[in-house]
Scaffold this motif. Structure first.
Motif, PDB file in Angstrom:
ATOM      1  N   LEU A 118       0.827  -1.210   0.000  1.00 17.32           N
ATOM      2  CA  LEU A 118       0.000   0.000   0.000  1.00 17.32           C
ATOM      3  C   LEU A 118       0.860   1.259   0.000  1.00 17.32           C
ATOM      4  N   ASP A 119       1.990   1.226   0.730  1.00 15.15           N
ATOM      5  CA  ASP A 119       2.905   2.370   0.718  1.00 15.15           C
ATOM      6  C   ASP A 119       3.451   2.610  -0.685  1.00 15.15           C
ATOM      7  N   GLU A 120       3.774   1.515  -1.386  1.00 13.58           N
ATOM      8  CA  GLU A 120       4.282   1.634  -2.754  1.00 13.58           C
ATOM      9  C   GLU A 120       3.231   2.246  -3.672  1.00 13.58           C
ATOM     10  N   LEU A 121       1.986   1.822  -3.519  1.00 17.57           N
ATOM     11  CA  LEU A 121       0.912   2.357  -4.359  1.00 17.57           C
ATOM     12  C   LEU A 121       0.670   3.837  -4.069  1.00 17.57           C
ATOM     13  N   ARG A 122       0.780   4.215  -2.798  1.00 13.04           N
ATOM     14  CA  ARG A 122       0.629   5.635  -2.454  1.00 13.04           C
ATOM     15  C   ARG A 122       1.772   6.437  -3.052  1.00 13.04           C
ATOM     16  N   LEU A 123       2.974   5.882  -2.986  1.00 13.54           N
ATOM     17  CA  LEU A 123       4.149   6.579  -3.502  1.00 13.54           C
ATOM     18  C   LEU A 123       4.049   6.785  -5.006  1.00 13.54           C
ATOM     19  N   ARG A 124       3.648   5.741  -5.722  1.00 10.07           N
ATOM     20  CA  ARG A 124       3.568   5.845  -7.180  1.00 10.07           C
ATOM     21  C   ARG A 124       2.292   6.539  -7.626  1.00 10.07           C
ATOM     22  N   ASP A 125       1.329   6.678  -6.718  1.00 16.04           N
ATOM     23  CA  ASP A 125       0.053   7.319  -7.033  1.00 16.04           C
ATOM     24  C   ASP A 125      -0.558   6.704  -8.283  1.00 16.04           C
ATOM     25  N   ASP A 126      -0.537   5.356  -8.306  1.00 18.27           N
ATOM     26  CA  ASP A 126      -1.127   4.606  -9.416  1.00 18.27           C
ATOM     27  C   ASP A 126      -0.515   5.031 -10.752  1.00 18.27           C
ATOM     28  N   VAL A 127       0.727   4.637 -10.941  1.00 22.29           N
ATOM     29  CA  VAL A 127       1.496   5.065 -12.106  1.00 22.29           C
ATOM     30  C   VAL A 127       0.748   4.802 -13.413  1.00 22.29           C
ATOM     31  N   SER A 128       0.549   5.844 -14.179  1.00 23.06           N
ATOM     32  CA  SER A 128      -0.159   5.744 -15.447  1.00 23.06           C
ATOM     33  C   SER A 128       0.805   5.377 -16.570  1.00 23.06           C
ATOM     34  N   ARG A 129       0.239   5.059 -17.727  1.00 23.38           N
ATOM     35  CA  ARG A 129       1.074   4.750 -18.892  1.00 23.38           C
ATOM     36  C   ARG A 129       1.920   5.958 -19.269  1.00 23.38           C
ATOM     37  N   SER A 130       1.338   7.139 -19.148  1.00 24.20           N
ATOM     38  CA  SER A 130       2.070   8.371 -19.450  1.00 24.20           C
ATOM     39  C   SER A 130       3.266   8.521 -18.519  1.00 24.20           C
ATOM     40  N   ALA A 131       3.051   8.224 -17.224  1.00 19.39           N
ATOM     41  CA  ALA A 131       4.139   8.338 -16.251  1.00 19.39           C
ATOM     42  C   ALA A 131       5.238   7.333 -16.562  1.00 19.39           C
ATOM     43  N   ARG A 132       4.856   6.137 -16.974  1.00 17.96           N
ATOM     44  CA  ARG A 132       5.851   5.122 -17.313  1.00 17.96           C
ATOM     45  C   ARG A 132       6.673   5.550 -18.526  1.00 17.96           C
ATOM     46  N   ASN A 133       6.009   6.171 -19.505  1.00 19.23           N
ATOM     47  CA  ASN A 133       6.726   6.658 -20.685  1.00 19.23           C
ATOM     48  C   ASN A 133       7.730   7.742 -20.303  1.00 19.23           C
ATOM     49  N   LYS A 134       7.311   8.629 -19.410  1.00 19.65           N
ATOM     50  CA  LYS A 134       8.209   9.696 -18.963  1.00 19.65           C
ATOM     51  C   LYS A 134       9.372   9.113 -18.161  1.00 19.65           C
ATOM     52  N   ALA A 135       9.067   8.107 -17.349  1.00 18.66           N
ATOM     53  CA  ALA A 135      10.120   7.453 -16.572  1.00 18.66           C
ATOM     54  C   ALA A 135      11.124   6.777 -17.498  1.00 18.66           C
ATOM     55  N   ALA A 136      10.625   6.165 -18.571  1.00 19.79           N
ATOM     56  CA  ALA A 136      11.508   5.492 -19.533  1.00 19.79           C
ATOM     57  C   ALA A 136      12.435   6.505 -20.210  1.00 19.79           C
ATOM     58  N   LYS A 137      11.903   7.690 -20.541  1.00 20.92           N
ATOM     59  CA  LYS A 137      12.723   8.732 -21.163  1.00 20.92           C
ATOM     60  C   LYS A 137      13.802   9.221 -20.196  1.00 20.92           C
ATOM     61  N   LEU A 138      13.427   9.388 -18.933  1.00 22.94           N
ATOM     62  CA  LEU A 138      14.395   9.819 -17.928  1.00 22.94           C
ATOM     63  C   LEU A 138      15.477   8.759 -17.729  1.00 22.94           C
ATOM     64  N   GLU A 139      15.038   7.518 -17.666  1.00 24.80           N
ATOM     65  CA  GLU A 139      15.971   6.404 -17.482  1.00 24.80           C
ATOM     66  C   GLU A 139      16.982   6.355 -18.626  1.00 24.80           C
ATOM     67  N   LYS A 140      16.488   6.551 -19.850  1.00 20.45           N
ATOM     68  CA  LYS A 140      17.358   6.548 -21.026  1.00 20.45           C
ATOM     69  C   LYS A 140      18.332   7.721 -20.975  1.00 20.45           C
ATOM     70  N   ALA A 141      17.846   8.874 -20.520  1.00 18.15           N
ATOM     71  CA  ALA A 141      18.700  10.059 -20.413  1.00 18.15           C
ATOM     72  C   ALA A 141      19.818   9.828 -19.399  1.00 18.15           C
ATOM     73  N   PHE A 142      19.472   9.237 -18.242  1.00 23.04           N
ATOM     74  CA  PHE A 142      20.488   8.945 -17.228  1.00 23.04           C
ATOM     75  C   PHE A 142      21.560   8.012 -17.792  1.00 23.04           C
ATOM     76  N   ALA A 143      21.119   6.980 -18.508  1.00 21.67           N
ATOM     77  CA  ALA A 143      22.062   6.004 -19.065  1.00 21.67           C
ATOM     78  C   ALA A 143      22.970   6.654 -20.107  1.00 21.67           C
ATOM     79  N   THR A 144      22.389   7.479 -20.983  1.00 20.10           N
ATOM     80  CA  THR A 144      23.160   8.150 -22.037  1.00 20.10           C
ATOM     81  C   THR A 144      24.201   9.096 -21.447  1.00 20.10           C
ATOM     82  N   LEU A 145      23.766   9.913 -20.485  1.00 23.67           N
ATOM     83  CA  LEU A 145      24.674  10.881 -19.875  1.00 23.67           C
ATOM     84  C   LEU A 145      25.747  10.200 -19.034  1.00 23.67           C
ATOM     85  N   GLN A 146      25.376   9.111 -18.381  1.00 22.16           N
ATOM     86  CA  GLN A 146      26.359   8.404 -17.563  1.00 22.16           C
ATOM     87  C   GLN A 146      27.453   7.794 -18.435  1.00 22.16           C
ATOM     88  N   ARG A 147      27.067   7.253 -19.587  1.00 19.01           N
ATOM     89  CA  ARG A 147      28.075   6.707 -20.513  1.00 19.01           C
ATOM     90  C   ARG A 147      28.993   7.818 -21.014  1.00 19.01           C
TER      91      ARG A 147
END
Length: 240
Positions: free
Chosen positions: A78-107
């Motif tokens: 329940l704490d996880e669900l509150r934290l993610r506030d029911d992650v939407s598809r849009s939020a997952r797409n944004k998270a994927a873009k951020l994740e890719k950016a972190f990986a690119t910049l780190q390399r």
């Protein structure tokens, strides 16, 4: 702590024994959630809640372990669900873009990028970057995407987190590859990010309480947490 918990084999057997309880709790909670919410993610969180219950259970209080574990597991999910506030598809797409950016910049930089470097990468202001982090909050570290392909090929992606026999690949993963990968990933984080993780997951403070400790707003702590989760997920994917 349960008697014998210092023995790794006994600990693993208890995790396997009570793993069906985790699945049962997640299945019940999932009935009230949208279809896009991943049960795999929630099972991971529930397993962490189970391990926490094993570590913190006080046998002298005369409370059945199963009762205590159910409360800890359900609370973790329940704490996880509150934290993610029911992650939407849009939020997952944004998270994927951020994740890719972190990986690119780190390399490119051979280190974790700063907030300013990430915002420059997207061509947005620092405030817009923080807003993007807010919108991508609640991303879990572990999913079947992070597992070694050999595990998924041998057991099936969805079965990996549900196997409860002696050859449980999740148990092996949790105590070996994943444990080492997470250790190295966490070691690479900044002091501020490590502190947020420690206070939230080890000391079990709320985001508001962490904000008071670090003299930052609850919103900023949430952003740091989201950013840290995305960094860890990016590192785990790179090393899988």
């Amino acid at each position: 702590m349960l008697t014998g918990m210092t023995d790794k084999k006994k600990r693993d057997k208890l995790i396997i024994k009570y793993a069906p309880l985790v699945k049962n709790i997640v299945e019940r909670i999932a009935l009230r959630l949208p279809n896009h919410v991943s049960k795999d993610d929630l099972i991971n969180v529930g397993i962490i809640g189970l391990i926490s219950a094993l570590n913190k259970f006080d046998e002298t209080r005369n409370v059945p372990f199963a009762t205590y574990a159910r409360i800890r597991i359900q609370g973790a999910v329940l704490d996880e669900l509150r934290l993610r506030d029911d992650v939407s598809r849009s939020a997952r797409n944004k998270a994927a873009k951020l994740e890719k950016a972190f990986a690119t910049l780190q390399r490119k930089l051979k280190r974790h990028p700063t907030d300013e470097e990430v915002s420059d990468f997207f061509g947005i202001s620092i405030d817009e970057y923080y807003k993007l982090l807010d919108e991508a909050k609640g991303v879990c570290i572990l999913s079947t995407d992070n597992l070694d392909p050999n595990y998924c090929e041998k057991y099936g992606a969805h079965d990996v987190l549900e196997k409860i026999d002696q050859n449980n690949p999740f148990s092996v993963l949790a105590h070996n590859e994943l444990k080492e990968a997470l250790k190295h990933a966490i070691d690479s984080l900044s002091k501020k990010e490590k502190l947020v993780l420690s206070l939230y997951y080890y000391d079990e403070l709320t985001l508001k309480e962490i904000g008071r400790v670090m003299e930052l707003s609850e919103s900023r702590i949430c952003q740091i947490h989201s950013q840290t989760m995305l960094k860890l997920k990016s590192i785990l994917k790179k090393n899988k």
